[in-house]
Write an enzyme that holds these catalytic residues in place. Structure first.
Site, PDB file in Angstrom:
ATOM      1  N   ASP A  59       0.857  -1.185   0.000  1.00 37.74           N
ATOM      2  CA  ASP A  59       0.000   0.000   0.000  1.00 37.74           C
ATOM      3  C   ASP A  59       0.896   1.239   0.000  1.00 37.74           C
ATOM      4  O   ASP A  59       1.830   1.350   0.808  1.00 37.74           O
ATOM      5  CB  ASP A  59      -0.904   0.015   1.228  1.00 37.74           C
ATOM      6  N   HIS A 206       3.626  -2.308   3.314  1.00 40.77           N
ATOM      7  CA  HIS A 206       3.500  -0.885   3.000  1.00 40.77           C
ATOM      8  C   HIS A 206       4.841  -0.375   2.503  1.00 40.77           C
ATOM      9  O   HIS A 206       5.887  -0.685   3.099  1.00 40.77           O
ATOM     10  CB  HIS A 206       3.076  -0.093   4.246  1.00 40.77           C
TER      11      HIS A 206
END
Length: 264
Positions: A59, A206
């Protein structure tokens, strides 16, 4: 007005108020009943597959300090993954978006503003999806079709909006917890020895977490040593003729029709 007529009028008025109250209550009860039995629609958490494949995903919503390093490690290991990007991140780091696309990784949509999608109307959800979509299309010419709701937050309206935009809604069943900054070794162990890790797992990372880039090479090697091929989400999921179980596991429906799509 005589006393008897007044009493009768008051009684009739009271009865009318009671009936109105009961009707209103019945509507509330009926609505609650209907909502309770509306099937909950689910995103894809993982995939039922006989292939020893898993998908790595990143992400991208804050910062790009490690983006180049992550791309370099992925290239060295000949691994393709999926990046879910917010509209704000796309606008701030257009060169990174182009580099991700050029490297052949999945371009995924993470909404325009990283809001809690379940608090929005369906129209607002569609707007969040399509604003980010159009930014990527303008930059790269590519049409995205994978969406991950920020915070993993969704409801039926979110799932419907995602589908209406021509997207597949994606979650994960292996959380690296990289954002907690527990350290490199902890991060590697969390992913490679995760209790849910198996064929068809979708792994959440992430790009802006403190130790992710440092741990990535070892994570990839650890997954490969366990016999897993790492593929982008677009190569892992079924695009049509599938059903979902109550855990969000996607199953292929052999010989099914398009009507089988997204059945829970």
């Amino acid at each position: 007005m005589s006393e008897n007529k007044l009493k009768l009028f008051l009684i009739i008025g009271a009865i009318a108020l009671i009936i109105i109250a009961l009707m209103s209550k019945n509507e509330e009860v009926q609505e609650t009943f209907n909502n309770s039995f509306t099937p909950k629609k689910l995103p894809i958490y993982c995939v039922d597959t006989p292939k020893n494949q898993v998908a790595l995903s990143f992400d991208a919503a804050w910062g790009n300090t490690d983006s180049a390093k992550i791309l370099e490690i992925l290239k060295k290991n000949k691994v393709s993954v999926t990046f879910f990007m917010t509209g704000e991140w796309i606008e701030k780091y257009p060169d990174d978006v182009k580099a991700i696309a050029k490297a052949g990784h999945d371009l995924g949509n993470h909404s325009e503003n990283h809001k809690h999608m379940s608090t929005l109307t369906k129209e607002q959800c569609r707007d969040e999806i399509m604003k980010a979509h159009n930014k990527v299309k303008e930059l790269t010419g590519k049409e995205m079709n994978l969406f991950r709701p920020p915070y993993g937050d969704y409801n039926n309206d979110v799932i419907d909006a995602v589908n209406e935009c021509g997207y597949h809604c994606i979650q994960w069943d292996v959380d690296s917890l990289d954002w907690k900054n527990y350290g490199v070794e902890n991060l590697i162990n969390t992913v490679v020895n995760h209790k849910h890790l198996g064929n068809g797992s979708i792994i959440l990372c992430h790009n802006g977490a403190k130790y992710t880039a440092q741990a990535l090479d070892s994570i990839i090697k650890g997954l490969k040593e366990k016999g897993y091929e790492i593929v982008p989400i677009s190569k892992l999921i079924y695009k049509k003729n599938y059903q979902m179980d109550h855990e969000g596991r996607q199953f292929e429906v052999t010989g099914g029709s398009e009507d089988s799509k997204n059945m829970n």
